[in-house]
Design an enzyme around this catalytic site. Structure first.
Site, PDB file in Angstrom:
ATOM      1  N   GLU A 124      -7.749   2.537  -3.669  1.00  0.00           N
ATOM      2  CA  GLU A 124      -8.536   2.396  -2.445  1.00  0.00           C
ATOM      3  C   GLU A 124      -9.392   3.657  -2.262  1.00  0.00           C
ATOM      4  O   GLU A 124      -8.866   4.774  -2.164  1.00  0.00           O
ATOM      5  CB  GLU A 124      -7.639   2.207  -1.231  1.00  0.00           C
ATOM      6  CG  GLU A 124      -6.858   0.907  -1.240  1.00  0.00           C
ATOM      7  CD  GLU A 124      -6.105   0.689   0.057  1.00  0.00           C
ATOM      8  OE1 GLU A 124      -6.325   1.488   1.011  1.00  0.00           O
ATOM      9  OE2 GLU A 124      -5.301  -0.258   0.139  1.00  0.00           O
ATOM     10  N   ASP A 145     -12.143   0.993   1.000  1.00  0.00           N
ATOM     11  CA  ASP A 145     -11.323   1.158   2.204  1.00  0.00           C
ATOM     12  C   ASP A 145     -12.197   1.531   3.401  1.00  0.00           C
ATOM     13  O   ASP A 145     -13.268   2.132   3.260  1.00  0.00           O
ATOM     14  CB  ASP A 145     -10.271   2.236   1.944  1.00  0.00           C
ATOM     15  CG  ASP A 145      -9.181   2.238   2.993  1.00  0.00           C
ATOM     16  OD1 ASP A 145      -9.104   1.267   3.764  1.00  0.00           O
ATOM     17  OD2 ASP A 145      -8.410   3.214   3.021  1.00  0.00           O
ATOM     18  N   GLU A 193      -6.649  -4.831   7.610  1.00  0.00           N
ATOM     19  CA  GLU A 193      -5.501  -3.971   7.899  1.00  0.00           C
ATOM     20  C   GLU A 193      -5.387  -3.739   9.396  1.00  0.00           C
ATOM     21  O   GLU A 193      -6.357  -3.916  10.145  1.00  0.00           O
ATOM     22  CB  GLU A 193      -5.655  -2.626   7.170  1.00  0.00           C
ATOM     23  CG  GLU A 193      -6.828  -1.779   7.631  1.00  0.00           C
ATOM     24  CD  GLU A 193      -6.850  -0.414   6.979  1.00  0.00           C
ATOM     25  OE1 GLU A 193      -5.858  -0.054   6.346  1.00  0.00           O
ATOM     26  OE2 GLU A 193      -7.884   0.282   7.118  1.00  0.00           O
ATOM     27  N   ASN A 220      -4.345   5.285  -2.281  1.00  0.00           N
ATOM     28  CA  ASN A 220      -5.563   5.853  -1.697  1.00  0.00           C
ATOM     29  C   ASN A 220      -6.077   7.016  -2.556  1.00  0.00           C
ATOM     30  O   ASN A 220      -5.310   7.919  -2.945  1.00  0.00           O
ATOM     31  CB  ASN A 220      -5.290   6.361  -0.280  1.00  0.00           C
ATOM     32  CG  ASN A 220      -5.071   5.217   0.690  1.00  0.00           C
ATOM     33  OD1 ASN A 220      -6.023   4.582   1.128  1.00  0.00           O
ATOM     34  ND2 ASN A 220      -3.807   4.938   1.002  1.00  0.00           N
ATOM     35  N   GLU A 255       0.869  -1.196   0.000  1.00  0.00           N
ATOM     36  CA  GLU A 255       0.000   0.000   0.000  1.00  0.00           C
ATOM     37  C   GLU A 255       0.899   1.238   0.000  1.00  0.00           C
ATOM     38  O   GLU A 255       1.787   1.375   0.856  1.00  0.00           O
ATOM     39  CB  GLU A 255      -0.925   0.046   1.219  1.00  0.00           C
ATOM     40  CG  GLU A 255      -1.821   1.294   1.215  1.00  0.00           C
ATOM     41  CD  GLU A 255      -2.751   1.387   2.403  1.00  0.00           C
ATOM     42  OE1 GLU A 255      -3.516   2.372   2.493  1.00  0.00           O
ATOM     43  OE2 GLU A 255      -2.713   0.470   3.255  1.00  0.00           O
TER      44      GLU A 255
END
Length: 955
Positions: free
Chosen positions: A822, A852, A908, A790, A731
């Site tokens: 995400e 997310d 996560e 993200n 990520e």
């Protein structure tokens, strides 16, 4: 002769003084009557013990003054009494009132203190001083036309005080008597000065009237002389005709009448001289046309006679006469020569030596004709230059036309300010016709029943008398009922001796202009939608509160109000509904803020209230709560009820500042804090908010520099596949490598970036750096690495995300399958259709889409079904609470739901072995957390990738 004039002047002044005093004596008696009543009432009110003598004095005084007032009113009317009788009566009245006042002063000063212990000498001095000062003042005001009238009142009045200085020296105060004597002397001098002024004014008025009568008599004499001159001219013409006839008789009787001829010639010569003189004075040029002998004689302005040939004279006239006048002149001449008119008379233009045209009046008569054929033989006449007269007449006609056609009221006053002429527009302005106005005084046609109006009119008259002009704007009300805003300009017209003979006034109707100015002022200072003061007037009024020294406002609060969620509600209601809502909100604020100093509509749904803080008013907190309570009642818009809530921010003066902009900023910061907390609340400004704001401003500035200077870097946190415990991917997490502060975590600057357009720039940088890193890993043989980035709602909505992705994929030649985006649930709330289209376009590029922080937002299952989501990411807040039965049930449900929908499930925030084991038991797909690794820089992430291609087993 001078002594006679002086004597007449003295008699006139004396009569005028007596007449004026008779007019004023009524006011004086009324004033004395009131003063005595006031003094008597003061004594009776404050001192209970009565006195027979003092009461008797008051009754006698009241009866005497009333009697004298009645006698004066009934028997001494204007123009109906003998001045000598009036003089005696005035002296009697003055002496009597002086004696009565002196008796009252003596009783107050000497007698009452001795019989009334409560009535001290100090009280006696006050009341007696009041009576003497009031009586002296009224005498000075009304009885100074002649000094004797004033003295007859003043001398008896002051006798008690004089007597006290002579007979009561032991009890008297020398300083008091010195002051009193000085005041009395000053009053006497003032009376003498005023009497002299009245005498001079009366004398000047009498002389002006005498001069006016003399001027009128001189004008009458001038008219008589002009008539005599005209008569003489007519006689001269007749004599000249008679002489011509006599000349024919004299040719036959020369020898017989030689003496008579010489005598007649002598008389004729004298008359001819008189006639020439009259012609010269009147500007006449005689001419004589001998038709039989064909010659023409004319006398010029210098009375020089010139004889020329008739034909030459005719050609000369044709060249000098204006072409437009030749035909008229010939026609008039022919008609008279043929006997159709009694005399020849015409007006035409001639050209002088300077080639300029001037008007002349030509008149004549045939004095000799042929007895048989009737043909004219001789004609005489007079030519007169009338150019100046004609020009003056044209100017007068033009001035009269201008006066009639002018779009402003114009009037002419005489020296006494009485109307003698007006134009039609002034009749229209005043509402009176010309006949109703003429002869009246300037302000006789206006309303004068209010003291303010009378004061204004007196001011105008006084300025005209002093400066001979006036120019100003004011409101005027006419007796016709018209009330206008006008501009009045009056100026004096003087003669050659600098004497005022007339006043010219011009009146402009400013009513419509004032209304327009009021409308413009309203549009400038008020919001037409809510009828409340706007931002401009709010700032002006608040500035007045801050700088004004007259107001006693020591402390007040600024309350900024904002309608919660107004934007979506306005879109739902449409513009008309939104406007109606703002009007109703303004009306409700008006009703709930009657005690406020000021209420304004700044813009949109933003309002402001200035509320004074004092011990007699409710507190600001209670006032704000009362406003919030009032808004709990629904608003009915287009038949539907809507509940509206408000966010309020409050700043205080002077605690939070003394400057307008600073106080407004403080209130806005407090309002922003209230909005940030979800609205429907009240927040007060604090210094901490300012520090946070300043930090945010500095942080935003540094963040912009960071983007320009490439200070943003990307860290990578590994993701582990539960099934084979291999590295699934990473990520990408942005970090700020500050040159001074070092590495700054994203939670310090990402929230700020999301409030501005900087988040899109940061997202572009992360995508570019991530794509570059994927290319490097691909070159090292790591082909199946997937890196997630993200994405926030702003990037999806701005329309730049697809271009950024295409640019990164094209530049670094990577596959879309290597990228994963995400997005959060909040990104899917608004503009669902447009977001869905963007996500479909992303899917077409084979890029994975991950939801997310699932479970922390709106948690709508429709998102999972409606949007092309591949991966479901369970938030760390749920993973961290594994071990709690309820939380484990939620996590289990999430994993089961994701599996059921065919999605890859990522957990996560795994930090413990327990969490890992539980998720593995649920057959979760991907694990991420500190248990495996913290976010790593590029080089460390590459080393981690090389070292952990075969991950150890965590069992």
């Amino acid at each position: 002769m001078s002594d006679i004039k002086d004597e007449l002047l003295e008699q006139h002044i004396r009569a005028a003084q007596i007449t004026n005093t008779i007019r004023f004596i009524r006011l004086y008696l009324v004033s004395i009557f009131i003063a005595c009543i006031y003094t008597f009432c003061l004594y009776q009110f404050y001192f209970s013990q009565t006195s027979v003598y003092f009461n008797s004095w008051f009754v006698i005084t009241a009866v005497s003054v009333s009697s004298m007032l009645m006698i004066t009113t009934l028997y001494f009317k204007k123009g109906q009494f003998n001045p000598q009788t009036g003089n005696y009566w005035l002296k009697f009245v003055c002496l009597m009132t002086g004696i009565l006042i002196a008796i009252g002063i003596a009783l107050l000063y000497y007698y009452l203190p001795s019989i009334n212990p409560d009535f001290s000498e100090f009280h006696a001095l006050i009341l007696s001083g009041l009576l003497i000062l009031v009586s002296q003042t009224f005498a000075l005001t009304y009885l100074t036309q002649r000094l004797s009238f004033f003295l007859l009142v003043a001398v008896p009045t002051v006798l008690p005080y004089v007597a006290s200085q002579i007979f009561m020296t032991s009890q008297s105060d020398p300083l008091f008597h010195l002051v009193t004597n000085f005041i009395l002397i000053i009053l006497l001098l003032c009376a003498n000065a005023i009497m002299n002024m009245h005498s001079r004014l009366t004398g000047m008025y009498y002389r002006n009237n005498v001069l006016k009568k003399n001027a009128e008599q001189q004008a009458s004499w001038s008219d008589e002389l002009c008539q005599q001159l005209q008569s003489e001219m007519n006689k001269s013409k007749d004599i000249e005709l008679q002489l011509q006839l006599n000349n024919q008789l004299l040719e036959q009787k020369v020898r017989e009448r030689i003496y008579d001829i010489e005598l007649m010639h002598k008389n004729l010569q004298e008359q001819q001289d008189n006639l020439n003189l009259a012609h010269e004075i009147a500007g006449l040029n005689p001419w004589d046309w001998n038709i039989k002998e064909r010659h023409f004689s004319i006398t010029n302005e210098q009375q020089q006679t010139r004889k020329i040939d008739a034909r030459s004279h005719q050609l000369l006239l044709q060249n000098k006469i204006h072409p437009d006048d030749i035909t008229h002149l010939k026609t008039s001449m022919k008609h008279h020569l043929r006997g159709k008119t009694e005399r020849y008379e015409t007006t035409y233009r001639l050209q002088n030596t300077k080639e300029k045209w001037y008007w002349v009046h030509d008149t004549g008569r045939v004095i000799e004709r042929d007895p048989q054929s009737g043909k004219p033989l001789r004609m005489v006449g007079i030519r007169r230059n009338i150019h100046q007269e004609r020009t003056d007449q044209e100017r007068l006609r033009l001035a009269a036309s201008v006066l009639e056609q002018a779009a402003e009221g114009i009037f002419i006053l005489n020296e006494d300010l009485c109307y003698i002429d007006t134009n039609p527009f002034y009749e229209k302005i005043s509402g009176f016709n010309r006949e109703q106005i003429l002869g009246k005084h300037l302000f006789d046609i206006t309303a004068n029943y209010k003291s303010q109006q009378r004061s204004k009119h007196n001011e105008i008259v006084q300025q005209l008398l002093e400066t001979h002009k006036y120019d100003a704007e004011f409101n005027e009300k006419f007796l016709s009922g018209k009330e206008l805003s006008i501009r009045l300009h009056i100026s004096a017209i003087k003669d050659e001796q600098d004497r005022i003979i007339h006043y010219i006034g011009i009146v402009t109707d400013l009513t419509e202009r004032k209304l327009q100015e009021q409308r413009l002022s309203y549009l400038e200072n008020y919001d037409p939608l809510t009828d409340l003061p706007n931002r401009f007037y709010y700032n002006y009024q608040l500035h007045q509160y801050l700088v004004s020294q007259e107001d006693s406002i020591n402390q007040f609060a600024i309350i900024r109000l904002n309608i919660d969620r107004f934007r979506p509600l306005n879109e739902y209601l449409t513009n008309n509904g939104g406007d109606e809502l703002l009007r109703q909100v303004a009306q409700r604020l008006r009703l709930t803020n009657t005690e406020a100093l000021f209420l304004a509509h700044l813009n949109g749904d933003d309002f402001a209230i200035v509320y004074e803080i004092s011990h007699i008013r409710t507190s600001v907190q209670q006032h704000c709560e009362r406003i919030a309570k009032a808004f709990s009642i629904p608003f009915n818009i287009s038949g539907q009820d809507h509940i509206i809530t408000l966010s309020m921010g409050v700043s205080f003066y002077p605690e939070h500042g003394r400057q307008l902009d600073y106080l407004n900023n403080c209130a806005e910061q407090a309002l922003s804090e209230a909005k940030r907390l979800g609205g429907n609340t009240i927040k007060y400004y604090s210094k901490e908010n300012t520090k946070l704001l300043e930090q945010g401003i500095y942080l935003e500035r540094d963040l912009r520099h960071a983007i320009q200077n490439n200070e943003l870097i990307v860290y990578y946190q590994p993701k582990i596949n539960f099934r084979d415990q291999q590295i699934y991917g990473f990520e990408a997490l942005v970090r700020w490598n500050h040159p001074v502060k070092g590495i700054i975590p994203p939670n310090m600057f990402i929230p700020l970036a999301e409030q501005t357009s900087l988040i899109s720039d940061i997202g572009r940088i992360v995508i570019q750096q991530t794509a570059k890193q994927i290319q490097e890993w691909n070159k090292k043989g790591f082909k199946n690495i997937c890196v997630s980035v993200n994405i926030v709602a702003q990037q999806l909505q701005r329309g730049q995300l697809l271009e950024d992705l295409d640019a990164a994929i094209s530049t670094y030649n990577i596959s879309g399958e290597s990228l994963e985006l995400e997005i959060t649930e909040s990104s899917l709330v608004e503009n669902s259709e447009s977001i869905k289209d963007v996500l479909q376009s992303i899917k077409q590029r084979k890029i994975h889409i991950s939801l997310d922080d699932f479970g922390t937002g709106y948690s709508s299952l429709s998102y999972l079904a409606d949007f092309p989501i591949d991966i479901l990411k369970i938030d760390r807040s749920f993973v961290s609470k594994i071990g709690q039965a309820k939380q484990e049930a939620i996590v289990s449900a999430m994993v089961a739901m994701g599996k059921a929908m065919g999605m890859t499930v990522v957990a996560e925030g795994i930090e413990t072995q327990q969490q890992l084991n539980y998720l593995q038991s649920l057959e979760c797909d991907i694990a991420q957390g500190y248990l495996f690794s913290r976010p790593l820089p590029e080089q460390d992430a590459t080393i981690y990738l090389e070292q952990n291609m075969q991950c150890p087993t965590y069992t």
